[in-house]
Design an enzyme around this catalytic site. Structure first.
Site, short mmCIF file in Angstrom:
data_model
loop_
_atom_site.label_atom_id
_atom_site.label_comp_id
_atom_site.label_asym_id
_atom_site.label_seq_id
_atom_site.Cartn_x
_atom_site.Cartn_y
_atom_site.Cartn_z
N HIS A 3 -3.13 7.21 4.05
CA HIS A 3 -3.53 6.06 3.24
C HIS A 3 -4.99 5.72 3.54
O HIS A 3 -5.41 5.67 4.70
CB HIS A 3 -2.63 4.87 3.58
N ASN A 29 -10.11 0.23 0.25
CA ASN A 29 -8.66 0.30 0.23
C ASN A 29 -8.16 -0.12 -1.16
O ASN A 29 -8.26 -1.29 -1.52
CB ASN A 29 -8.10 -0.62 1.32
N CYS A 66 0.82 -1.22 0.00
CA CYS A 66 0.00 0.00 0.00
C CYS A 66 0.85 1.27 0.00
O CYS A 66 0.34 2.35 -0.27
CB CYS A 66 -0.95 0.00 1.19
C1 LIG Z 1 -10.40 -5.59 9.70
C2 LIG Z 1 -11.03 -4.70 10.76
C3 LIG Z 1 -12.04 -3.78 10.10
C4 LIG Z 1 -11.71 -5.55 11.80
O1 LIG Z 1 -12.28 -4.73 12.81
P1 LIG Z 1 -12.09 -5.12 14.36
O2 LIG Z 1 -12.86 -4.14 15.12
O3 LIG Z 1 -10.60 -5.20 14.60
O4 LIG Z 1 -12.79 -6.50 14.41
P2 LIG Z 1 -12.17 -7.91 14.84
O5 LIG Z 1 -11.16 -8.38 13.84
O6 LIG Z 1 -11.72 -7.80 16.24
O7 LIG Z 1 -13.45 -8.79 14.74
C5 LIG Z 1 -14.57 -8.57 15.56
C6 LIG Z 1 -15.62 -9.56 15.17
O8 LIG Z 1 -16.18 -9.15 13.90
C7 LIG Z 1 -16.18 -10.28 13.03
N1 LIG Z 1 -16.03 -9.81 11.66
C8 LIG Z 1 -14.90 -9.69 10.94
N2 LIG Z 1 -15.20 -9.24 9.71
C9 LIG Z 1 -16.53 -9.09 9.65
C10 LIG Z 1 -17.42 -8.66 8.67
N3 LIG Z 1 -17.01 -8.28 7.44
N4 LIG Z 1 -18.73 -8.61 8.97
C11 LIG Z 1 -19.20 -8.97 10.17
N5 LIG Z 1 -18.38 -9.39 11.16
C12 LIG Z 1 -17.08 -9.45 10.90
C13 LIG Z 1 -15.01 -11.11 13.49
O9 LIG Z 1 -15.15 -12.46 13.05
C14 LIG Z 1 -15.12 -10.98 14.99
O10 LIG Z 1 -16.11 -11.85 15.44
P3 LIG Z 1 -15.90 -12.68 16.82
O11 LIG Z 1 -15.76 -11.62 17.87
O12 LIG Z 1 -17.15 -13.47 16.92
O13 LIG Z 1 -14.65 -13.47 16.62
C15 LIG Z 1 -9.95 -3.83 11.46
O14 LIG Z 1 -9.16 -4.62 12.30
C16 LIG Z 1 -9.07 -3.11 10.49
O15 LIG Z 1 -9.51 -2.25 9.76
N6 LIG Z 1 -7.77 -3.43 10.46
C17 LIG Z 1 -6.86 -2.83 9.53
C18 LIG Z 1 -7.05 -3.46 8.19
C19 LIG Z 1 -6.42 -2.68 7.13
O16 LIG Z 1 -6.83 -1.58 6.86
N7 LIG Z 1 -5.39 -3.25 6.49
C20 LIG Z 1 -4.72 -2.68 5.42
C21 LIG Z 1 -3.68 -1.75 5.92
S1 LIG Z 1 -2.67 -1.32 4.61
#
Ligand SMILES: CC(C)(COP(=O)(O)OP(=O)(O)OC[C@H]1O[C@@H](n2cnc3c(N)ncnc32)[C@H](O)[C@@H]1OP(=O)(O)O)[C@@H](O)C(=O)NCCC(=O)NCCS
Length: 331
Positions: free
Chosen positions: A257, A287, A111
């Protein structure tokens, strides 16, 4: 210092909204919106490949600065989702642009790829006063997604952006023009497994007839990446301001970003950026990996958020990890 002189983007026409994803995986518009701020993303047409997106963005950038394809001396293509491992996407691009004999190659810094390619162009222009460098970031991330993995498939989209870098002032005064004041790039390979596409290179052996499994698609530890992304972009932004003896008061717009609106807001909060100086268009594109800051620059320009004489601070973060900051002086 070299200039960015001409900016063009291309976003595929097809729009995938959150309601569409609700039919594919167990998710909801409410979950995606509240956790990421993403409402929709673009998806390349079946017959479009990364070099097609790159070509459209490149032609738009050339038009923006009033140059012809024949002026180009170098082509650097940033992509984490190139046409193929071989041939090089930059070479396919020059064929589509109808030019030959230029230095053309691909660079992948996930990215953060656009700012890395921009730094390469910056160095090239410093070394060669006649260089006219096309820097393109083009991504079809939707082909790198496991559409059964709800933790990643809701996050990414497709798009491309291009700029022309040279030591000459613009041919077209109406086109985008900015002096590249400074670029900072930092890396740490300790975290390389937190965002990965495991297979498709030399790491996982495969043979003709093997099934395509989930290792061929993006996997990510979202929670850990989130923390590192915020920490790294804040650190890069602070460092570049400090080494240029600037403060946020000297900056007219901060463009992080565009991965997730919560990451963007957290970066803004920690840096104490006023709301009207923090740019986000992630709701529209998701993204788009290395293309994200080019689409953001384009939309910010269209919204008149980058006045002449103002300074823009870009900061990016991505797999590797590689993170960056760049200071542009808008002319
Ligand atoms: C991916 C992201 C949105 C997840 O959000 P979060 O608040 O961290 O959520 P978690 O990963 O802790 O998951 C929470 C719950 O939501 C669930 N979940 C994950 N994706 C889901 C979706 N698309 N829809 C519904 N539920 C979802 C998980 O399974 C988890 O369930 P559980 O508690 O029963 O295990 C967040 O971590 C994020 O944005 N990270 C950075 C990703 C990114 O931008 N990467 C590129 C950088 S270059």
């Amino acid at each position: 210092m070299p200039y960015i002189n001409g900016l063009g983007v291309y976003a595929p026409e097809k729009i995938i909204d959150n309601a569409y994803l609700e039919k594919l995986v167990e998710t909801s518009d409410e979950w995606i919106t509240s956790r990421t701020g993403i409402k929709r993303r673009r998806m390349a047409a079946d017959d479009e490949i990364t070099s097609d997106l790159a070509c459209k963005a490149s032609l738009a950038a050339l038009k923006d600065c009033g140059r012809s394809v024949n002026d180009i001396t170098h082509v650097f293509v940033s992509s984490a989702s190139p046409d193929a491992l071989c041939p090089v996407t930059a070479c396919v691009l020059i064929r589509k642009l109808g030019i030959k004999g230029v230095m053309a190659f691909d660079c992948n810094a996930a990215c953060s790829g656009f700012i890395n390619a921009l730094q390469l162009a910056n160095y090239t222009a410093m070394a060669d006063p006649n260089a006219v460098i096309l820097v393109v970031a083009a991504e079809i991330m939707t082909r790198k997604l496991d559409w059964t993995d709800r933790t990643t498939c809701v996050l990414f989209g497709d798009g491309a952006g291009a700029v022309i870098v040279s030591r000459n002032l613009p041919q077209n005064p109406q086109g985008f023009c900015a002096e590249i004041d400074d670029i900072l790039i930092d890396t740490d390979g300790e975290f390389s497994e937190l965002i990965s596409i495991h297979a498709g290179g030399s790491r996982q052996r495969y043979s003709v007839g093997d099934p395509v499994d989930r290792n061929y698609f993006i996997s990510m530890n979202g929670r850990e990446v989130f923390k590192q992304a915020v920490r790294s972009m804040v650190e890069a932004a602070r460092s570049i301001l400090e080494r240029n003896r600037l403060s946020l008061e000297d900056i007219s717009l901060v463009i992080p970003h565009q991965a997730n609106d919560r990451i963007i807001q957290a970066v803004g909060d920690r840096l104490d950026v006023p709301v009207d100086k923090l740019f986000s268009n992630v709701s529209e594109y998701g993204n788009t990996s290395s293309a994200s800051v080019t689409l953001a620059l384009h939309d910010a320009r269209n919204a008149d958020l980058m006045p002449k004489g103002g300074r823009v601070l870009l900061t990016t973060f991505g797999g590797g990890f590689i993170w960056t900051a760049a200071l542009l002086n808008i002319l």
